[in-house]
Scaffold this active site. Sequence first.
Site: not given
Length: 599
Positions: A21, A23, A180, A436
């Site tokens: 998983e 973190k 992290e 445009d």
Amino acid sequence: MSFMLAFSREQLPEGNQWLYELKYDGYRAQLIWDGSTCSLISRNHNRLEKQFPEIVATCQEYFPEKTTVHLDGEIVLFQNPGLADFHALKRRHRLRSQTAIHAASRKYPVCFLAFDILVAEDHDMKNEPYLKRKQELQRLFGSFDLPKKPVTHDTRRIQSIPACEDAEAIQYKAKLYRSEGIIAKTNLHTYIGKRSETWLKIKTPYVLSCFILSYTPANGYFEVGVFKGEEAITLGQCAHGFSKTEKETLIAIIKNNGRWNPRAHKHEIDPSIVVRLAFTTYSNDFREARFQSFELNTPASTCTWETWENAFLKWPERVALTHPEKPLWETPKIIKHDFLGYARAIAPYVLPHLTKRLLTVVRYPHGRYGEAFFQKQCPDYAPSYVEIEAFEDTEHIVSNHVDTVLWLANQLAIEWHIPFSLSSSRYVEEIVLDLDPPDAGAFPLAIEGANVLKEIFDQLGLTSFVKFSGNKGLQVYLPLIKKRYTYEDTHPFTEAIGAYCLQYRPDLFTRERLKKHRGRKLYIDIPQHAFGKTIIAPYSLRGNEEALVACPLFWEEVSSGLNRTAFTLRGVQQRLQDEGCPFHTFMETQNQLPDFSHH
């Protein structure tokens, strides 16, 4: 009330018994729903529900009455789907007045990311194997109508963290999001509520080369810094990660070569000892700073403010990062580091649109100060990780990986243009109608035209998306059912839309190819949607003098108040953080076209 905790490891464990998983750096907490009230309890057994009313509100709205649910997870404040901002969360947690707390919960909502389940609808799950708990968590979130993966700007502030079986895939994800770290868990363990070898955490920290400035005997901390210009400035301090020998050697060197400062009670030394430092995050000082190694062959003069700024990019090791100080625009003042930082931050949002498409880039080797050129052919000097695909005698770059995006950015490929189909496919992924106006002053025409198209598509039951072109117009997208429509199939539809617009609002639209014959009307570019043609990718910067971004918009923004000059490098990064990506459901959207072939 006990928490299961992980041991730290340097290397990700591999093998079929492991699941992974992402973190997140937040507050670990357990959420207990007793059938009518919600409790949020921290690892130190503090109550957190008063601080984070948005989690409680989600709980009350989505959890069933009269059944108990007990979750383990992390309270986070998102920076992107795989990265949390710990310092912003701490600021939220410090608020005391209910008025301030409620205001913050609307402006900077946190999220409870559940990664484990201890009680599921009155059933105790603690003795079930992890794999079964994880499946139950996903099933439960499905039945409660809560997100089964992190979605940053969803109003449902309780979400689930999915598990991943593939070590390589999770490492890529952590790199893409600058996460992290990664948590590895064995698939059969039970929830024992203490630190266990069945949960391992592997950090992916920021890494910095810096020099030692002082040592304070009273607390054992070393002060570290870098040069800003001629001056050595302090960034923060570090006391951990040294072996006993390393620490003793370092102290001896400082004492022998430095001087004692009696006022500050520390040994000071001139910049000479370079170390490599890892840290989780930074705000006035390092969070979880750890010494990694001495860099004996690195001169202290190379530790500069520039290397400090680059540390935050978590730039991949195999991708070159050169000349970050190079000026690219004079006004607005943009240097290469700004552009590289932008590319690093938006990579997760642009990659889904680049993946598997033959890329054409516009390179500005000298920024706005020199000539630009189109590049279709992958250059010979491209590194081996840059994927290529041959098409009509040209070897195109295919940007399937964050490293390719960042390599292109470092090459100053400022604009990224993509076709409407995947590289090897004859099927169209999406229809894009380009609106445009004659000039930037006539931008309100594009706003009016886009809303006309939205109305038409709404009536046809089609889900449309809109983006600013990064120049002077708007582009309206219709994602299509995968592998169903060829350009021959989409052509009658785009033609019919073009014809209808002209008939419905002849005062607004024109299909005149020659600019001099368009007058002050909005050109709807139907021929642009064809085989071999390309469009600017979402989130690509433009090489125009304003340095604007081709930015996805929310439909509700597309009104007279829309300011095209707001979509700058910094503006768009801030937008993503504050409001999320308006295209976040784009890839799941599959429109079925009405049949216009017989009309």
